[in-house]
Design an enzyme around this catalytic site. Sequence first.
Site, PDB file in Angstrom:
ATOM      1  N   SER A  72       0.828  -1.203   0.000  1.00 33.98           N
ATOM      2  CA  SER A  72       0.000   0.000   0.000  1.00 33.98           C
ATOM      3  C   SER A  72       0.863   1.253   0.000  1.00 33.98           C
ATOM      4  O   SER A  72       1.909   1.308   0.647  1.00 33.98           O
ATOM      5  CB  SER A  72      -0.900   0.002   1.239  1.00 33.98           C
ATOM      6  OG  SER A  72      -1.527   1.259   1.408  1.00 33.98           O
TER       7      SER A  72
ATOM      8  N   TYR B 272      -2.019   5.810  -4.817  1.00 36.22           N
ATOM      9  CA  TYR B 272      -3.023   6.866  -4.810  1.00 36.22           C
ATOM     10  C   TYR B 272      -2.424   8.068  -5.532  1.00 36.22           C
ATOM     11  O   TYR B 272      -1.232   8.359  -5.379  1.00 36.22           O
ATOM     12  CB  TYR B 272      -3.387   7.285  -3.382  1.00 36.22           C
ATOM     13  CG  TYR B 272      -4.204   6.274  -2.613  1.00 36.22           C
ATOM     14  CD1 TYR B 272      -5.535   6.031  -2.941  1.00 36.22           C
ATOM     15  CD2 TYR B 272      -3.652   5.568  -1.544  1.00 36.22           C
ATOM     16  CE1 TYR B 272      -6.290   5.109  -2.234  1.00 36.22           C
ATOM     17  CE2 TYR B 272      -4.402   4.658  -0.829  1.00 36.22           C
ATOM     18  CZ  TYR B 272      -5.712   4.422  -1.177  1.00 36.22           C
ATOM     19  OH  TYR B 272      -6.473   3.513  -0.473  1.00 36.22           O
TER      20      TYR B 272
ATOM     21  N   THR C 202      -5.336   2.750  -7.602  1.00 39.63           N
ATOM     22  CA  THR C 202      -6.668   2.745  -6.994  1.00 39.63           C
ATOM     23  C   THR C 202      -7.505   3.866  -7.601  1.00 39.63           C
ATOM     24  O   THR C 202      -7.138   5.029  -7.523  1.00 39.63           O
ATOM     25  CB  THR C 202      -6.574   2.913  -5.466  1.00 39.63           C
ATOM     26  OG1 THR C 202      -5.909   1.760  -4.919  1.00 39.63           O
ATOM     27  CG2 THR C 202      -7.954   3.017  -4.840  1.00 39.63           C
TER      28      THR C 202
ATOM     29  N   LYS D   4      -7.438  -0.674 -10.043  1.00 35.34           N
ATOM     30  CA  LYS D   4      -8.098  -1.327  -8.899  1.00 35.34           C
ATOM     31  C   LYS D   4      -9.317  -0.530  -8.483  1.00 35.34           C
ATOM     32  O   LYS D   4      -9.209   0.640  -8.122  1.00 35.34           O
ATOM     33  CB  LYS D   4      -7.113  -1.439  -7.730  1.00 35.34           C
ATOM     34  CG  LYS D   4      -7.688  -2.075  -6.478  1.00 35.34           C
ATOM     35  CD  LYS D   4      -6.625  -2.185  -5.400  1.00 35.34           C
ATOM     36  CE  LYS D   4      -7.187  -2.799  -4.126  1.00 35.34           C
ATOM     37  NZ  LYS D   4      -8.084  -1.895  -3.407  1.00 35.34           N
TER      38      LYS D   4
ATOM     39  N   HIS E 199     -13.230  -1.958  -2.569  1.00 33.17           N
ATOM     40  CA  HIS E 199     -12.430  -1.367  -1.481  1.00 33.17           C
ATOM     41  C   HIS E 199     -12.874  -1.916  -0.123  1.00 33.17           C
ATOM     42  O   HIS E 199     -13.039  -1.176   0.846  1.00 33.17           O
ATOM     43  CB  HIS E 199     -12.549   0.165  -1.504  1.00 33.17           C
ATOM     44  CG  HIS E 199     -11.300   0.865  -1.048  1.00 33.17           C
ATOM     45  ND1 HIS E 199     -10.531   1.640  -1.883  1.00 33.17           N
ATOM     46  CD2 HIS E 199     -10.678   0.904   0.147  1.00 33.17           C
ATOM     47  CE1 HIS E 199      -9.493   2.127  -1.216  1.00 33.17           C
ATOM     48  NE2 HIS E 199      -9.568   1.690   0.019  1.00 33.17           N
TER      49      HIS E 199
END
Length: 297
Positions: free
Chosen positions: A36, A59, A85, A160, A184
């Site tokens: 992440s 992100y 994402t 994603k 999510h």
Amino acid sequence: MPIMVAPTAMQKMAHPEGEYATARATSAAGTIMTLSSWGTSSVEEVASTGPGIRFFQLYVYKDRNVVMQLVKRAERAGFKAIALTVDTPRLGRREADIKNRFVLPPNLSLKNFEGLDLGKIDKTDDSGLASYVAGQVDQSLSWKDVKWLQTITHLPILLKGVLTTEDARLAVESGAAGIIVSNHGARQLDYAPATVMALEEVVKVVQGRLPVFLDGGIRRGTDVFKALALGASGVFIGRPVVFSLAVDGEAGVRKVLQMLHDEFELTMALSGCRSIKEISRSHITTPWDPPRVTPRL
């Protein structure tokens, strides 16, 4: 095995070794870990745990220089793909975080952002994470940003957070390398469909032009089998990894991956499948299938 580790943030809140332990366990299982952006270990630290195939979840921040630095660091650290994402231009209403005034413990930080003065989540009157996201993540994220990312990296880009045929079609047109069907963890929008319910329509519209993966809802090897029967190339697991990490660190993650592997293999055997290639749509029925008519003898 087609069972991979999804990106989950702040793993050192679950266990002191956090992402280090997950990286070692995932590598030992011979599968892929996705780190992440908001990990409590950096891309360099995870790479230092030894060999392994790893993806980096991204992100898109308002400051594109931050994004470029993250992507370049992931490349240098040997990561093999970017999982972008696309379902979080704003953070969903996470009422537990609001109630608990969520904030990272003082001994932890978002390690990938430490040198950029973006590694701390400040305490607020509600969720510190929600305030952080509102201040840093770009709410204007759109398909043009996928094209922009392709100009700054040679890594394949997986999208994603896709749940519909319309977005799947646009993903193909944008040149994405793959799709991760994800809601999510069902924490973004109430009443969003379960990923397994959205999977087949995405697979159908993609028509094999790129791989489609399922993220979320996997708790048993039978779940893995169902996803592959519906056309997924593989699955990602999130909560099972964090739960097992909290229980027993690296050994816990190793165990959950082995359990899912063994359950999946047993499901294949009892379904008459000698290889993953033999898993087909005919092995399962779904609520939206037409009724099967048994011929009268």
